[in-house]
Design an enzyme around this catalytic site. Structure first.
Site, short mmCIF file in Angstrom:
data_model
loop_
_atom_site.label_atom_id
_atom_site.label_comp_id
_atom_site.label_asym_id
_atom_site.label_seq_id
_atom_site.Cartn_x
_atom_site.Cartn_y
_atom_site.Cartn_z
CB CYS A 157 90.02 -14.03 78.09
SG CYS A 157 91.36 -13.64 76.95
CD GLU B 36 83.44 -15.14 75.81
OE1 GLU B 36 83.74 -16.19 76.57
OE2 GLU B 36 84.13 -14.34 75.62
CG HIS C 46 87.23 -16.07 74.61
ND1 HIS C 46 86.73 -14.81 75.41
CD2 HIS C 46 88.31 -15.71 74.18
CE1 HIS C 46 87.70 -13.95 75.57
NE2 HIS C 46 88.97 -14.62 74.59
#
Ligand code: ADP
Ligand code: MG
Lengths: 735, 86, 241, 86
Positions: free
Chosen positions: C86, C210, C208
């Site tokens: 990002c 994560e 993302h």
């Protein structure tokens, strides 16, 4: 502006600043002399409704504020509850209604900024936000612009700071055409031993100023001086405050880092009434005094008067009390985050605020009489004259086409999908969001523990306007129900009480009644109020908003392993209805949105029934029996069922032995659940045990929602329901 | 005849300009220590199909209604030489 | 593996990445301060998401001049692994370590929702636990994620197989026509969601991973990015279906 | 002597400008049908503490290094009259 140009202090000036005659006399008597211009400004700010709660205090005392989880009740920047495993949660909600109506983007953004500061001031790291929004009719003048600005403002601010907005609510009603509501909630977590209080103690300790410089922002219309100020200086004073989320983010990190040392004693943000309220409130809580040197306050532009410095509402600023001798340590931490710190005064013992600018003392005021012991009013109350007319039982037309009626309701902005809004909010940052916006309650993971937190915000202003007491109870009960649907036990609530002008007896009556209803529900359902906010004067040209006591409630989920969701997940699951219907249509979505009628008594709130239902839902969730749980609220059974099919794209084949229109009845204390077929017997037994009426409706499956009633069948393609629902808001907004 | 205009929108001087503040800081870190202040604004290049009589007034209306938030921003309108400029 | 997560003043996904590397994958992880020109011997450097300097001007523009970025560049040029997620991706573009630029999303709004990605390369250190063509579900959360470059640059990128992830429909097809707006949410050129450098040791991606690396979120599609590069072997962990 | 400059940054002509397009549409809906095209750019007003010899070059450096992304944006620099202007 030099002191020489300051307008003469007299009663007329006091009135233009927002004080009434008696209050002006009172401050003169307190001081034994005429106040200076700056003193008068400070007094007017501290005794304003916003800071002093002078019209609401007498009623707010009704709220239960104690509970087994409560560590800090109302009175601090945020309340605190124990959430187990050595952790606590700090939370609060606040309104930013007027600024958002003037400038929606900045108004909403700075609302989020303010509530985040209230939370990290307590030593807690913010981990989630909610936003409760009330807009006018979408076609009202400026409304699309307001909606767009508010949503962008909330998004841009929270997204940048990195706090997920995990839920909220959005309502539309012409009662807000000229006064929208923006209520922002934030929750933070901290280790129990790290809680911080904003209590100025230790005479001799330095007062430190950190964060953005002070400008002329937002020196309030209400406290603004008389004509004699001249057009020029007035135009120099922007009433709109601009937020800087990046500064907020570094301020947050620096404050939390500083609070991990023991170099600071207290921290408070400069919110409404800026330096004035932060300094006076901290000293008031500590029973101490303070000395301020305004020459040391970092300014954004030259030439601010003492009055302006004391009352500026520039954003992203904090006031800290450090331990004498540790200032440098504090400064080093702030500098690491790129922030300035200045010593602007110190704590004293004598309970006085002595404020100096240049060589002159511009204020010398006693603190407690201006704070704790500020004026308090019990305003006259009177029920509105048209109440019984508005409460008269409404006529309830039969729907001719059930599927069409349902699609019609789902296709309104009120009941349609709100994802156009919450997709603009980062709701997954921080990786705690197990259930984000779109469910009954948001669910957050508490990393390192099996447990979770659930958050919801609720209120039905139409109910509140038809019967404030019952509406107040209903808001609390609905929040409890939403939490119960994810298996959460409520541990505390915060509120934002949005009302009109309290000097109008019917508004004070509404307020008293609402608080009364809320307090009764809090007692019965065992939810303490740990913080909150009152926003009065939500009116334009004498027309007040509907009473809107927004409730935000936090619950604890012991174990996330068996979390039910709000939609159907398995073909073949059996669908059951908990609770009993009494065919109640007063203030219902069915009458309001399809027939333009807002009349009748709102659904009765049976707090015992609510309690039994919530107990049962929590028990079943904990036992891992529930696959789906969704409460009934606006639009009744039909809307709840439609929502349960839409999200998973799974239909249901159901039958219920009622008059078709009753599908839209809004009787409270009800929820639908779905369980595996082999659990039906068990759930029946438990419902009987908990004394909750239960009805088996049918099975999940297929691509249609079919509900057979007495003499008619609702039969709709899930895809069609989805289409009406998902396009409702974007279509109405037409961006 | 086509006409081209440039509209410039700036935050009012007394209003906090977080972007300008951040850029000032970043330029300083880059070694441009001589920069004492930056204000960050917007610029719009607008093409109109016909000149009309009141083109400046029309452009001002666009600013008032859409391009500038006059509560916190000032705008200025400048006609670029009559469509000639690319 | 020794992993470093760079912390800019406005990073806000730093802790999320740290959590996955440390607590899900049991790796050694350090936070690396933007003001220190030192990678402290980390083998993997992650530039996390967030708003490094408030994202004023252009996302990532101001972070490029942080002292640590010089070291990141050196690390990358000597073959060390760098992952930008990002805002981290935006920073890598601004530094020139990756080719291309970002514009605001086509909606001109922040977009936070799940999207679908197709893995275009499974021979990178970051993607070796995926299969080429595999479809992943991942959240995005950004306002400036519309990837762009000149046509020549894009052609070159494709020819040298530097497109690593592409936005696709849930069944893995190229999103075209009406689907295009729906699934290529930000309007990226050629639906590009992630690119690498020539050597394949620097990866930038807008989604993302994560945020979808633990079972409790009902989605572990992102875990393998970290597991593969850290050598933790997601397949061994049994988290990939 | 202090000096003031204005820097303007626009997306390159060949780059699609979604914001400009959106504004064109919005102006059309507001009744400004004569608007045929809008490009949306940024404008910066920069104050420097001293003039120096190469002030234009220095400003160009600021653009190259920070204010513009030259892959997709063009910039222009304009000196405003020598610090006199408020
Ligand atoms: N302004 C908003 N911000 C975030 N989430 C919202 C907002 N408005 C609505 N939502 C989400 O949409 C869902 C439906 O809202 P609502 O109809 O108020 O739910 P309920 O009737 O169950 O209380 C909720 O999950 C809520 O969190
Ligand atoms: Mg609900």
């Amino acid at each position: 502006m030099s002191a020489a140009q300051e307008p003469a202090v007299n009663q007329r000036l006091a009135v233009t600043m927002g004080l009434n005659k008696e209050e002006y006399v009172r401050i003169r008597e307190l001081l034994g002399r005429k106040p200076t211009y700056t003193e008068l400004g400070i007094t007017a700010a501290l005794w304003s409704e916003h800071c002093s709660y002078k019209s609401s205090k007498v009623y707010l005392q009704e709220f239960p504020t104690q509970g087994e989880h409560v560590l800090q009740g109302p009175g601090e920047n945020a309340g605190i509850v124990d959430i187990g495993n050595g952790w606590v949660a700090a939370f609060k909600m606040e309104s930013h209604n007027h600024p958002s109506f003037i400038e929606p983007y900045q108004g909403a953004a700075t609302g989020v900024g303010g509530i985040l500061r209230d939370v990290f001031t307590m030593g807690a790291r913010p981990i989630a936000c909610l936003d409760s929004l009330r807009f006018g009719a979408i076609d009202a003048p400026r409304m699309k612009h307001l909606i767009d600005g508010v949503v962008r403002g909330i998004g841009d601010y929270g997204n940048c700071v990195g706090i997920p907005t995990v839920g909220g609510e959005t309502g539309f009603h012409s009662g807000y055409d000229n006064n929208i509501l923006v209520n922002a909630f934030a929750l933070g977590v901290a280790r129990r031993e790290r809680i911080f209080n904003a209590v100025a103690s230790g005479p001799g300790n330095p007062l430190l100023y950190a964060g953005s410089r002070t400008g002329r922002d937002g020196i309030h219309g209400a406290t603004m001086a008389s004509e004699s100020f001249g057009a020029e200086s007035e135009s120099k004073r922007p009433t709109v405050q601009v937020g800087d989320p990046f500064t907020e983010k570094v301020l947050l990190e620096a404050c939390l880092a500083v609070m991990r040392t023991d170099a600071v004693v207290a921290v408070q943000d400069m919110g409404a009434a800026g330096l004035t309220s932060s300094a006076f409130e901290m000293a008031d809580r500590g029973g101490t005094g303070l000395r301020l040197d305004l020459d040391r306050v970092p300014l954004r532009e030259k030439g601010l008067s003492p009055y302006e410095i004391m009352l500026s509402e520039s954003q992203e600023r904090m006031l800290l009390v450090a331990r004498r001798g540790r200032e440098e340590e504090v400064a080093r931490i702030f500098e690491r985050w790129g922030l300035e710190v200045s010593e602007i005064g110190e704590v004293t013992e004598d309970g006085m605020a002595r404020i100096k600018a240049g060589r002159k003392e511009v204020a010398n005021l006693p603190i407690a009489p201006l704070g704790k012991n500020a004026p308090m009013y019990r305003r006259p109350v009177e029920a509105p004259k048209d109440l019984s007319k508005r409460q008269a039982p409404p006529e309830v037309p039969q729907p001719d086409d059930l599927a069409g009626t349902l699609e019609g309701l789902l296709g309104t902005p009120e009941l349609g999908d709100k994802s156009w809004i919450w997709r603009q909010y980062d709701h997954t940052v921080r990786t705690n969001t197990v259930i984000g916006p779109g469910g009954d309650a948001a669910v957050l993971l508490l990393k390192g523990t099996p447990s979770g937190l659930a958050l919801t915000s609720d209120v039905n202003p139409v109910y509140c306007s038809l019967d404030p007491s019952s509406g107040g109870s209903q808001a609390v009960a609905e929040a409890v129900r939403n939490l119960a649907c994810v298996g959460a036990e409520p541990i505390g609530l915060t509120d934002c009480l949005n009302f009109g002008n309290p000097e109008d007896p019917t508004i004070s009556w509404q307020f008293r009644e609402c608080v009364h209803g809320m307090a009764a529900a809090c007692e019965a359902l065992d939810v303490p109020v740990i913080s909150g906010n009152v926003s009065f004067y939500n009116e334009t040209e004498g027309k007040s908003i509907p009473p809107t006591p927004t409730v935000a409630m936090v619950g604890l989920i012991p174990d996330l392993a068996s979390l039910p969701v709000a939609h159907f997940t398995n073909s073949g699951d059996r669908v059951l209805l908990l609770g009993e219907d009494y065919g109640e249509f007063g203030g219902s979505a069915y009458l309001r949105l399809l027939h333009g009628v807002e009349q009748g008594r709102p659904p009765k709130v049976d707090l015992r029934a609510e309690e039994r239902l919530a107990d049962l839902l929590r028990f079943l969730a904990f036992e891992g029996i529930l696959r789906t749980a969704h409460d009934l609220s606006e639009g009744g059974l039909a809307i709840a069922l439609a929502e349960a099919t839409i999200d998973g794209g799974l239909g249901a084949d159901l039958a219920v032995d009622i008059d078709p229109v009753r599908l839209f009845s809004e009787t409270q204390a009800r929820a639908i659940v779905a369980v595996a077929p082999h659990d039906v017997e068990r759930i029946m037994e438990e419902a009987t045990e908990f004394e909750v009426p239960i009805t088996e409706l049918g099975s999940v499956g297929g691509d249609r929602l079919k509900v057979r009633c007495d003499g008619a069948t609702l039969d709709a393609q899930v895809e069609d329901l989805y289409r009406s629902w998902s396009t409702a808001l974007p279509r109405a907004l037409d961006f | 005849m086509a006409v081209k205009a440039r509209i410039t929108v700036y935050p009012r001087p007394e209003i906090l300009d977080p972007q300008g503040k951040a850029i000032t800081g970043a330029l300083g870190r880059l070694g441009f220590g001589q920069v004492t202040d930056v204000r960050a604004g917007k610029s719009f290049e607008i093409e109109l199909s016909k000149k009309g009589r009141n083109v400046e007034k029309v452009l001002a209306q666009m600013c008032e209604q859409l391009l500038a938030n006059t509560l916190i921003e000032d705008y200025s309108v400048e006609l670029l030489d009559g469509g000639a400029k690319k | 593996m020794r992993c470093g997560v760079v912390v800019f003043p406005g990073s806000n996904c730093d802790h999320d990445v740290y959590h996955v590397l440390k607590h899900v994958l049991d790796q050694e992880v350090l936070f690396l301060w933007h003001g220190d020109a030192d990678l402290r011997d980390c083998q993997l450097v992650v530039l996390p998401g967030g708003f490094s300097y408030g994202d004023y001007l252009r996302a990532g523009a101001m972070a490029v001049h942080s002292p640590i970025l010089e070291e990141v560049r050196r690390h990358a040029e000597s073959g060390g692994q760098v992952l930008g997620i990002c805002n981290g991706f935006q920073i890598l573009l601004e530094t020139g370590l990756l080719d291309g630029a970002m514009r605001r999303n086509r909606s001109l709004r922040f977009e936070c929702r799940d999207v679908y990605l197709r893995v275009e390369r499974d021979d990178l250190p970051f993607t070796s636990d995926y299969d080429q063509g595999q479809v992943l579900r991942m959240p995005i959360a950004h306002a400036e994620g519309s990837y762009i470059g000149s046509e020549e640059m894009l052609d070159e990128l494709e020819e040298s197989s530097r497109v690593v992830f592409r936005y696709v429909t849930p069944d893995g097809a190229d999103a075209t026509g009406e689907d295009e707006e729906r699934w290529n949410v930000n309007g990226s050129a050629r639906a590009i969601a992630g690119v690498c450098n020539e050597a394949g040791n620097v990866l930038g991606m807008m989604p993302h991973p994560e945020r979808c690396a633990e079972q409790v979120f009902g989605n572990v599609d992102g875990l393998a990015v970290f597991a593969a590069v850290a050598g933790a072997g997601a397949r061994g962990l049994g988290v990939l279906s």
